[in-house]
Write a protein that holds these residues in place. Structure first.
Motif, PDB file in Angstrom:
ATOM      1  N   VAL A 100       3.991   5.488  -1.090  1.00 31.79           N
ATOM      2  CA  VAL A 100       2.631   5.783  -1.555  1.00 31.79           C
ATOM      3  C   VAL A 100       1.578   5.510  -0.484  1.00 31.79           C
ATOM      4  N   PHE A 101       1.697   4.373   0.228  1.00 29.43           N
ATOM      5  CA  PHE A 101       0.599   3.916   1.082  1.00 29.43           C
ATOM      6  C   PHE A 101       0.833   4.014   2.588  1.00 29.43           C
ATOM      7  N   ILE A 102       1.988   4.450   3.025  1.00 35.22           N
ATOM      8  CA  ILE A 102       2.282   4.419   4.468  1.00 35.22           C
ATOM      9  C   ILE A 102       1.287   5.243   5.282  1.00 35.22           C
ATOM     10  N   ASN A 103       0.798   6.323   4.718  1.00 34.15           N
ATOM     11  CA  ASN A 103      -0.126   7.178   5.456  1.00 34.15           C
ATOM     12  C   ASN A 103      -1.527   6.571   5.566  1.00 34.15           C
ATOM     13  N   VAL A 104      -1.808   5.530   4.770  1.00 36.33           N
ATOM     14  CA  VAL A 104      -3.133   4.902   4.786  1.00 36.33           C
ATOM     15  C   VAL A 104      -3.222   3.854   5.894  1.00 36.33           C
ATOM     16  N   THR A 105      -2.254   2.914   5.917  1.00 34.17           N
ATOM     17  CA  THR A 105      -2.316   1.793   6.871  1.00 34.17           C
ATOM     18  C   THR A 105      -1.001   1.538   7.603  1.00 34.17           C
ATOM     19  N   GLY A 106       0.024   2.294   7.288  1.00 35.13           N
ATOM     20  CA  GLY A 106       1.345   1.975   7.810  1.00 35.13           C
ATOM     21  C   GLY A 106       2.027   0.916   6.960  1.00 35.13           C
ATOM     22  N   VAL A 107       1.349   0.393   5.979  1.00 38.97           N
ATOM     23  CA  VAL A 107       1.773  -0.633   5.014  1.00 38.97           C
ATOM     24  C   VAL A 107       2.131  -1.954   5.694  1.00 38.97           C
ATOM     25  N   SER A 108       1.311  -2.926   5.415  1.00 35.80           N
ATOM     26  CA  SER A 108       1.597  -4.281   5.863  1.00 35.80           C
ATOM     27  C   SER A 108       2.152  -5.083   4.694  1.00 35.80           C
ATOM     28  N   VAL A 109       1.313  -5.405   3.739  1.00 31.85           N
ATOM     29  CA  VAL A 109       1.579  -6.331   2.628  1.00 31.85           C
ATOM     30  C   VAL A 109       2.169  -7.656   3.125  1.00 31.85           C
ATOM     31  N   ASN A 110       2.116  -7.875   4.422  1.00 33.31           N
ATOM     32  CA  ASN A 110       2.712  -9.063   5.035  1.00 33.31           C
ATOM     33  C   ASN A 110       1.961  -9.372   6.339  1.00 33.31           C
TER      34      ASN A 110
END
Length: 196
Positions: free
Chosen positions: A142-152
């Motif tokens: 869902v979110f990889i295109n927004v920020t590359g996904v961190s959540v960490n």
């Protein structure tokens, strides 16, 4: 992007079963903050976990850079990067700061809520690690295109240290938003809104 999503999710699934019995698989400061704010971890343990996680993120990025540097013809980290997180013009979908912050907050809240639910007394099953890993896969899709996904924050810190520049300048968001997301998820569980 689908292979990246599965790589992250399945790696966390493997780690949950591999080191979960030793450390609770705390490889993420946002998870540690969520567990602490839910009342499941003493305050005295938090700094040690977060220091170890950040050092692990840096060492992991260093290993990745070492491997990439062995490429025939060399490897330019400034051009090729290390999977660093970011937002804005020139980064994946070119989303703005507010979109990036909301995406990271929501994704981390959902991720840590699943972790807290799957590891609660009422929710713990042998499939907990799989549920956690698959949640991370979905969050990436869902979110990889927004920020590359961190959540960490530790996952973002490692690459930023070696890439520098924009990755280092934008690191603050990948510390603040996931920590707040984890904190809110933990407080939601502590208030018994999501836990019996």
């Amino acid at each position: 992007m689908l292979p990246v999503a599965f790589a992250f999710g399945l790696a966390v699934t493997a780690m949950a079963y591999g080191i979960g019995p030793v450390s609770g698989c705390h490889i993420n400061p946002a998870v540690t903050i969520a567990v602490w704010s839910a009342g499941r971890m003493p305050t005295s343990d938090v700094p040690g976990y977060i220091i170890a996680q950040c050092l692990g993120g840096i060492v992991g990025a260093a290993i990745l850079l070492f491997i990439a540097s062995g490429r025939a013809g060399g490897y330019d980290v400034a051009t090729g990067g290390l999977g660093q997180n970011g937002w804005g013009e020139g980064y994946l979908g070119a989303y703005g700061t507010v979109s990036a912050a909301v995406a990271e907050f929501v994704a981390t809240f959902l991720f840590t809520a699943v972790i807290l639910g799957a590891t609660s007394r009422a929710g713990a099953t042998p499939a907990a690690g799989l549920a956690i890993g698959l949640t991370l896969v979905v969050i990436h899709i869902v979110f990889i295109n927004v920020t590359g996904v961190s959540v960490n924050p530790a996952r973002s810190l490692g690459p930023a240290v070696f890439v520098g520049g924009q990755a280092l300048a934008q690191l603050w968001l990948f510390i603040v938003a996931p920590i707040l997301g984890g904190l809110c998820a933990g407080l939601t569980f502590r208030s018994r809104a999501l836990e019996a």
